[in-house]
Scaffold this active site. Structure first.
Site, mmCIF file in Angstrom:
data_model
loop_
_atom_site.group_PDB
_atom_site.id
_atom_site.type_symbol
_atom_site.label_atom_id
_atom_site.label_comp_id
_atom_site.label_asym_id
_atom_site.label_seq_id
_atom_site.Cartn_x
_atom_site.Cartn_y
_atom_site.Cartn_z
ATOM 1 N N SER A 132 -1.373 62.321 -2.356
ATOM 2 C CA SER A 132 -0.631 61.351 -3.609
ATOM 3 C C SER A 132 0.212 62.206 -4.627
ATOM 4 O O SER A 132 0.947 61.594 -5.204
ATOM 5 C CB SER A 132 -1.824 60.304 -3.968
ATOM 6 O OG SER A 132 -2.436 61.124 -5.136
ATOM 7 N N LYS B 7 -3.292 61.865 -11.143
ATOM 8 C CA LYS B 7 -2.325 61.474 -11.547
ATOM 9 C C LYS B 7 -1.329 61.951 -12.579
ATOM 10 O O LYS B 7 -1.672 62.731 -13.288
ATOM 11 C CB LYS B 7 -2.485 59.875 -11.591
ATOM 12 C CG LYS B 7 -3.189 59.156 -10.259
ATOM 13 C CD LYS B 7 -2.352 59.026 -9.215
ATOM 14 C CE LYS B 7 -3.417 58.705 -8.397
ATOM 15 N NZ LYS B 7 -2.825 58.566 -6.762
#
EC number: 3.4.21.89
Length: 191
Positions: free
Chosen positions: A54, A100
């Site tokens: 990700s 993230k």
């Protein structure tokens, strides 16, 4: 004529330590060092390994990160910080932690439109990613106080479980800021 004995007598008059006393000193040193490292790991920093795709191209599978756990005790998260957070999602795909990037701060309006990220109506120049957003359009949503919008750097369709899936996060879900990659040595860099 007097002659002084100038030989060094240090150590020659002290009896040597027994092997048991020497071993005990080593054990105490190792235990103290272990306790200090555990306390630092619990409260100050963490060493984490990246799992998944990700955050590509910024982070790749098996990169090792140094995570500063106290940085937000002295200040607030900033836009584009790479953070480690507790996974707020539910279900079988829930992980313990996620890595993230913060793209929206409290009070910001965030949306994905025409394959681009917009914050407060302005298209963001995302130099940390290698492709435009390939997922469907999202938002706009306006973030409440103490809410942050996070996204993975991998913008290929379906490659990042982030705020578009689980919603905004609060500061209580943030573990710390990823400061740099420390392994492999060939990839050492500040984030």
């Amino acid at each position: 004529m007097n002659v002084e004995d100038r030989s060094d007598k240090t150590g020659s008059e002290q009896p040597g330590k027994s092997w048991a006393a020497e071993l005990w000193d080593w054990v105490k040193t190792i235990v103290i060092a272990f306790v200090i490292m555990m306390l630092l790991n619990l409260f100050v920093f963490n060493l984490s390994m990246v799992k998944g795709q990700s955050m590509q191209p910024t982070l790749v599978e098996r990169d090792r990160l140094f995570v500063n756990k106290i940085v937000y005790d002295f200040g607030k998260p900033s836009r584009f910080d790479v953070i480690v957070l507790r996974d707020p999602s539910e279900g079988v795909e829930k992980k313990d932690f996620l890595v993230k990037r913060i793209v929206g701060l409290p009070g910001d309006t965030v949306e994905v439109r025409d394959h681009h990220l917009y914050v407060n109506g302005e298209q963001q120049a995302e130099t940390y990613t290698d492709t435009e957003v390939q997922d469907p359009d999202f938002g706009p949503i306006t973030l409440e106080d103490d809410h942050y919008f996070v996204m993975g750097d991998n913008r290929h369709e379906g490659k990042s479980k982030d705020s578009r899936v689980f919603g905004s996060i609060t500061s209580s879900e943030i573990v710390g800021r990823a400061e740099f990659i420390f392994w492999p040595f060939s990839e050492i860099k500040k984030l």
